[in-house]
Structures are given as C-alpha cells and as structure tokens.
Design a protein around this motif. Structure first.
Motif, PDB file in Angstrom:
ATOM      1  N   TYR A 287     -80.064  49.869 -59.623  1.00  0.00           N
ATOM      2  CA  TYR A 287     -79.857  49.142 -58.367  1.00  0.00           C
ATOM      3  C   TYR A 287     -80.674  47.849 -58.334  1.00  0.00           C
ATOM      4  N   SER A 288     -81.865  47.871 -58.884  1.00  0.00           N
ATOM      5  CA  SER A 288     -82.699  46.671 -58.920  1.00  0.00           C
ATOM      6  C   SER A 288     -82.055  45.590 -59.788  1.00  0.00           C
TER       7      SER A 288
ATOM      8  N   LEU B   5     -72.469  55.342 -61.981  1.00  0.00           N
ATOM      9  CA  LEU B   5     -73.175  54.241 -61.328  1.00  0.00           C
ATOM     10  C   LEU B   5     -73.325  53.061 -62.283  1.00  0.00           C
TER      11      LEU B   5
ATOM     12  N   VAL C  79     -71.664  49.404 -61.653  1.00  0.00           N
ATOM     13  CA  VAL C  79     -72.524  48.226 -61.486  1.00  0.00           C
ATOM     14  C   VAL C  79     -72.201  47.181 -62.549  1.00  0.00           C
TER      15      VAL C  79
ATOM     16  N   THR D 133     -81.984  55.408 -61.525  1.00  0.00           N
ATOM     17  CA  THR D 133     -81.079  54.914 -60.482  1.00  0.00           C
ATOM     18  C   THR D 133     -81.675  53.694 -59.789  1.00  0.00           C
ATOM     19  N   ALA D 134     -82.963  53.748 -59.483  1.00  0.00           N
ATOM     20  CA  ALA D 134     -83.627  52.606 -58.850  1.00  0.00           C
ATOM     21  C   ALA D 134     -83.599  51.381 -59.759  1.00  0.00           C
TER      22      ALA D 134
ATOM     23  N   HIS E  84     -78.894  45.364 -60.482  1.00  0.00           N
ATOM     24  CA  HIS E  84     -77.673  44.946 -59.784  1.00  0.00           C
ATOM     25  C   HIS E  84     -78.012  43.870 -58.751  1.00  0.00           C
ATOM     26  N   ALA E  85     -79.037  44.127 -57.952  1.00  0.00           N
ATOM     27  CA  ALA E  85     -79.440  43.150 -56.931  1.00  0.00           C
ATOM     28  C   ALA E  85     -79.880  41.837 -57.579  1.00  0.00           C
TER      29      ALA E  85
END
Length: 136
Positions: free
Chosen positions: A19-20, A72, A76, A15-16, A22-23
C-alpha cells in the motif's frame, strides 16, 4: 491480550509495504498530492522505478505469498501500470501539440484555422479560402 504471530506480523507488514508503494506511485504520477507539501508533484521516472520495485517484489516473493497478498500485489501493479501508460500518452500528446504549434509559428505564424477566421466564413467569402481569394 491477543498478540500477532510472526507470520501474521509479516503479512501485515508486507501488505503495508504494498500500500505504501502504491501511494508513492500514485503521488509520483501526479494522481494524488504529496502529503508533506499538499502539492501535486509529478515524476514519471520515479513512478516507473516504483512500478519496477513492485514487479521485483512480485517475482522475489513468488511462492511465499498468501492468495490475498498475491491478489493485492497483482491489482496494485495493474493499476499503477495502467495509470503510468495513461500519463506517458498524455505527455506524448502534449509534446506533439507543442511541436505542432512550434511548427505553425516557424512556418508562417498562423494555422489554416486562424486564416479561415480572418477571412470569414465560406458563405461570406463565396466558399473560397483566403489563399484562393488572394490568388484572384
């Protein structure tokens, strides 16, 4: 103290990672500022690479993700892809406008809109354009 199982740790790390990436993709498209410099930077080729990387992760982890991880990742990817398409369209529009302006400059320097401004409104000129008035 309640420690994570190895499965929970892997889920949190996956998950991290999503998100990384995605950012990173949003930053590469100029949607958010670089946290190191505080500046908005744009690199669409790198953004495409990040999207491709997420798509590869989606395919390589098929059958091994939880339902929430799949949702997720799908969300994303869709968000990055839609923003990427918007940015490419924006670049194409800017390029077309720049090309049109360059064509106007090389074809005589001024567009019809500028000619009309110089010659006055249709009411002031009897409804004729500057070209029509100069032909008379």
């Amino acid at each position: 103290m309640n420690e994570m199982t190895s499965e929970q740790k892997e889920q949190a790390l996956f998950t991290a990672l999503i998100y990384s990436l995605h950012a990173s993709g949003m930053q590469q498209m100029g949607k958010i500022a670089n946290p190191m410099s505080g500046k908005v930077e744009r690199d669409l080729a790198q953004a495409q690479y990040t999207i491709d990387m997420l798509d590869m992760l989606k395919h390589r982890t098929e059958g091994n993700r939880t339902e929430n991880e799949s949702k997720l990742l799908k969300h994303v990817l869709a968000e990055l892809q839609m923003n990427y398409v918007d940015e490419v369209k924006l670049d194409r529009k800017k390029a077309a406008e720049a090309s049109a302006q360059e064509s106007d400059k090389s074809a005589g320097g001024e567009s019809e809109g500028e000619d009309a401004k110089k010659g006055g409104t249709p009411e002031e000129t009897g409804g004729k354009t500057e070209t029509e008035r100069s032909a008379n």
